[in-house]
Design a protein around this motif. Structure first.
Motif, PDB file in Angstrom:
ATOM      1  N   TRP A   1     -15.748  80.819  39.662  1.00 37.81           N
ATOM      2  CA  TRP A   1     -15.401  81.740  40.737  1.00 37.81           C
ATOM      3  C   TRP A   1     -15.803  81.055  42.031  1.00 37.81           C
ATOM      4  N   VAL A   2     -14.828  80.831  42.899  1.00 45.91           N
ATOM      5  CA  VAL A   2     -15.038  80.005  44.090  1.00 45.91           C
ATOM      6  C   VAL A   2     -14.883  80.839  45.360  1.00 45.91           C
ATOM      7  N   PRO A   3     -15.869  80.719  46.272  1.00 45.87           N
ATOM      8  CA  PRO A   3     -15.732  81.411  47.556  1.00 45.87           C
ATOM      9  C   PRO A   3     -14.699  80.708  48.431  1.00 45.87           C
TER      10      PRO A   3
ATOM     11  N   SER B   1     -11.735  83.532  44.370  1.00 43.23           N
ATOM     12  CA  SER B   1     -10.669  82.852  43.636  1.00 43.23           C
ATOM     13  C   SER B   1     -11.240  82.294  42.336  1.00 43.23           C
ATOM     14  N   THR B   2     -10.368  82.073  41.360  1.00 36.56           N
ATOM     15  CA  THR B   2     -10.777  81.492  40.087  1.00 36.56           C
ATOM     16  C   THR B   2     -10.139  80.117  39.947  1.00 36.56           C
ATOM     17  N   TYR B   3     -10.982  79.100  39.840  1.00 36.34           N
ATOM     18  CA  TYR B   3     -10.533  77.725  39.652  1.00 36.34           C
ATOM     19  C   TYR B   3     -10.928  77.309  38.237  1.00 36.34           C
ATOM     20  N   THR B   4      -9.966  76.830  37.467  1.00 40.38           N
ATOM     21  CA  THR B   4     -10.261  76.305  36.134  1.00 40.38           C
ATOM     22  C   THR B   4      -9.891  74.829  36.120  1.00 40.38           C
ATOM     23  N   PHE B   5     -10.917  73.979  36.052  1.00 38.92           N
ATOM     24  CA  PHE B   5     -10.675  72.530  36.027  1.00 38.92           C
ATOM     25  C   PHE B   5     -10.269  72.117  34.626  1.00 38.92           C
ATOM     26  N   LEU B   6      -9.053  71.585  34.523  1.00 39.08           N
ATOM     27  CA  LEU B   6      -8.501  71.121  33.253  1.00 39.08           C
ATOM     28  C   LEU B   6      -8.823  69.653  33.027  1.00 39.08           C
ATOM     29  N   ALA B   7      -8.927  68.913  34.113  1.00 40.38           N
ATOM     30  CA  ALA B   7      -9.286  67.495  34.054  1.00 40.38           C
ATOM     31  C   ALA B   7     -10.249  67.219  35.193  1.00 40.38           C
TER      32      ALA B   7
ATOM     33  N   ASP C   1     -11.850  59.154  33.458  1.00 38.79           N
ATOM     34  CA  ASP C   1     -12.368  57.869  33.946  1.00 38.79           C
ATOM     35  C   ASP C   1     -12.167  57.736  35.458  1.00 38.79           C
ATOM     36  N   GLY C   2     -12.316  58.881  36.154  1.00 36.45           N
ATOM     37  CA  GLY C   2     -12.234  58.888  37.608  1.00 36.45           C
ATOM     38  C   GLY C   2     -10.834  58.996  38.180  1.00 36.45           C
ATOM     39  N   ALA C   3      -9.812  58.970  37.346  1.00 36.20           N
ATOM     40  CA  ALA C   3      -8.427  58.907  37.837  1.00 36.20           C
ATOM     41  C   ALA C   3      -8.015  60.118  38.661  1.00 36.20           C
ATOM     42  N   LEU C   4      -8.389  61.326  38.201  1.00 36.73           N
ATOM     43  CA  LEU C   4      -7.920  62.529  38.889  1.00 36.73           C
ATOM     44  C   LEU C   4      -8.723  63.734  38.462  1.00 36.73           C
ATOM     45  N   ALA C   5      -8.489  64.828  39.159  1.00 38.72           N
ATOM     46  CA  ALA C   5      -8.985  66.150  38.762  1.00 38.72           C
ATOM     47  C   ALA C   5      -7.810  67.104  38.890  1.00 38.72           C
ATOM     48  N   VAL C   6      -7.643  67.970  37.900  1.00 39.45           N
ATOM     49  CA  VAL C   6      -6.560  68.951  37.894  1.00 39.45           C
ATOM     50  C   VAL C   6      -7.188  70.327  37.788  1.00 39.45           C
ATOM     51  N   VAL C   7      -6.773  71.239  38.685  1.00 36.95           N
ATOM     52  CA  VAL C   7      -7.359  72.577  38.707  1.00 36.95           C
ATOM     53  C   VAL C   7      -6.266  73.646  38.755  1.00 36.95           C
ATOM     54  N   ASP C   8      -6.350  74.573  37.795  1.00 39.89           N
ATOM     55  CA  ASP C   8      -5.500  75.757  37.766  1.00 39.89           C
ATOM     56  C   ASP C   8      -6.169  76.753  38.707  1.00 39.89           C
ATOM     57  N   THR C   9      -5.459  77.144  39.770  1.00 37.67           N
ATOM     58  CA  THR C   9      -6.051  77.884  40.878  1.00 37.67           C
ATOM     59  C   THR C   9      -5.412  79.268  40.977  1.00 37.67           C
ATOM     60  N   VAL C  10      -6.206  80.321  40.749  1.00 37.32           N
ATOM     61  CA  VAL C  10      -5.735  81.708  40.822  1.00 37.32           C
ATOM     62  C   VAL C  10      -6.370  82.325  42.067  1.00 37.32           C
ATOM     63  N   VAL C  11      -5.512  82.764  42.991  1.00 37.43           N
ATOM     64  CA  VAL C  11      -5.969  83.118  44.332  1.00 37.43           C
ATOM     65  C   VAL C  11      -5.523  84.541  44.712  1.00 37.43           C
TER      66      VAL C  11
ATOM     67  N   ILE D   1      -4.907  73.318  55.569  1.00 39.64           N
ATOM     68  CA  ILE D   1      -5.348  74.656  55.190  1.00 39.64           C
ATOM     69  C   ILE D   1      -4.255  75.249  54.317  1.00 39.64           C
ATOM     70  N   TRP D   2      -4.645  76.075  53.367  1.00 38.69           N
ATOM     71  CA  TRP D   2      -3.675  76.802  52.555  1.00 38.69           C
ATOM     72  C   TRP D   2      -4.203  78.212  52.292  1.00 38.69           C
ATOM     73  N   LYS D   3      -3.287  79.154  52.176  1.00 41.94           N
ATOM     74  CA  LYS D   3      -3.639  80.562  51.948  1.00 41.94           C
ATOM     75  C   LYS D   3      -2.579  81.207  51.066  1.00 41.94           C
ATOM     76  N   ASN D   4      -3.016  82.157  50.235  1.00 42.06           N
ATOM     77  CA  ASN D   4      -2.085  83.022  49.528  1.00 42.06           C
ATOM     78  C   ASN D   4      -1.563  84.005  50.557  1.00 42.06           C
ATOM     79  N   ARG D   5      -0.311  83.891  50.911  1.00 38.35           N
ATOM     80  CA  ARG D   5       0.230  84.745  51.966  1.00 38.35           C
ATOM     81  C   ARG D   5       0.874  86.014  51.436  1.00 38.35           C
ATOM     82  N   GLY D   6       0.851  86.196  50.126  1.00 37.48           N
ATOM     83  CA  GLY D   6       1.486  87.372  49.539  1.00 37.48           C
ATOM     84  C   GLY D   6       0.543  88.556  49.398  1.00 37.48           C
ATOM     85  N   THR D   7       1.057  89.609  48.764  1.00 34.11           N
ATOM     86  CA  THR D   7       0.273  90.822  48.531  1.00 34.11           C
ATOM     87  C   THR D   7      -0.241  90.895  47.094  1.00 34.11           C
TER      88      THR D   7
END
Length: 175
Positions: free
Chosen positions: A27-29, A45-51, A57-67, A118-124
């Motif tokens: 749970w991320v502020p 928001s809920t961030y789930t890191f998949l990678a 090996d340092g290549a990347l990070a992947v996060v499923d982001t529910v906002v 910057i990014w924001k969930n602009r919906g309802t």
């Protein structure tokens, strides 16, 4: 990653498989309102890191982001990673590099390192996207500022303690 002077054995990247519902769930502020009152703040928001850097090996990070509606971080910049966005549900407003656009399901955007954005969930309604950091490692910041998410439990509301923890981490990570 090993340097020529590193005595540790070199490792080859391994195939990574993360089943649905697994990963590092947090749970991320996001950006707090100016008039934050504990117990009445926005839902986190809920961030789930998949990678992560550790398992790629340092290549990347992947996060499923529910906002939740209106959530997103304050304007920021990554000196150490590029960030990509791929929207699954809802709409996100993104401002970066002097451009402003709305991403909907199936849309993709790339923000190179060193670019304020910057990014924001602009919906309802709650929105969801996949974000990719290249290289990985940025997930360590989110692990430090967050709370571990509890499965099948709604995300908590933002508190002043969450904001203090995030501000302290920003100082440690970015000066």
């Amino acid at each position: 990653m090993n340097s020529e002077n590193d005595s540790r054995p070199k490792t080859e990247p391994e195939v990574l498989y993360v089943p649905k519902g697994e990963g590092i769930a947090l749970w991320v502020p996001e950006e707090p309102p100016a008039d934050l009152v504990d117990g009445e703040g926005p839902e986190m928001s809920t961030y789930t890191f998949l990678a992560t850097a550790d398992n790629t090996d340092g290549a990347l990070a992947v996060v499923d982001t529910v906002v939740p509606p209106g959530n997103g971080p304050p304007e920021h910049m990554h000196h150490d990673a590029d960030e990509s966005f791929y929207v699954l549900d809802g709409e996100f407003e993104v401002r970066a590099g002097g451009k402003s656009f709305v991403l909907g399901p199936g849309d993709y955007a790339f923000v190179p390192r060193g670019t304020k954005h910057i990014w924001k969930n602009r919906g309802t309604e709650t929105a969801r996207m996949i974000r990719v950091y290249t290289p990985g490692g940025h997930e360590r910041f989110f692990i430090e500022i967050s709370r571990p998410a509890q499965a099948a439990t709604p995300a908590p509301r933002l508190t002043t303690e969450d904001v203090r923890r995030a501000e302290a981490a920003v100082t440690r990570f970015y000066g």
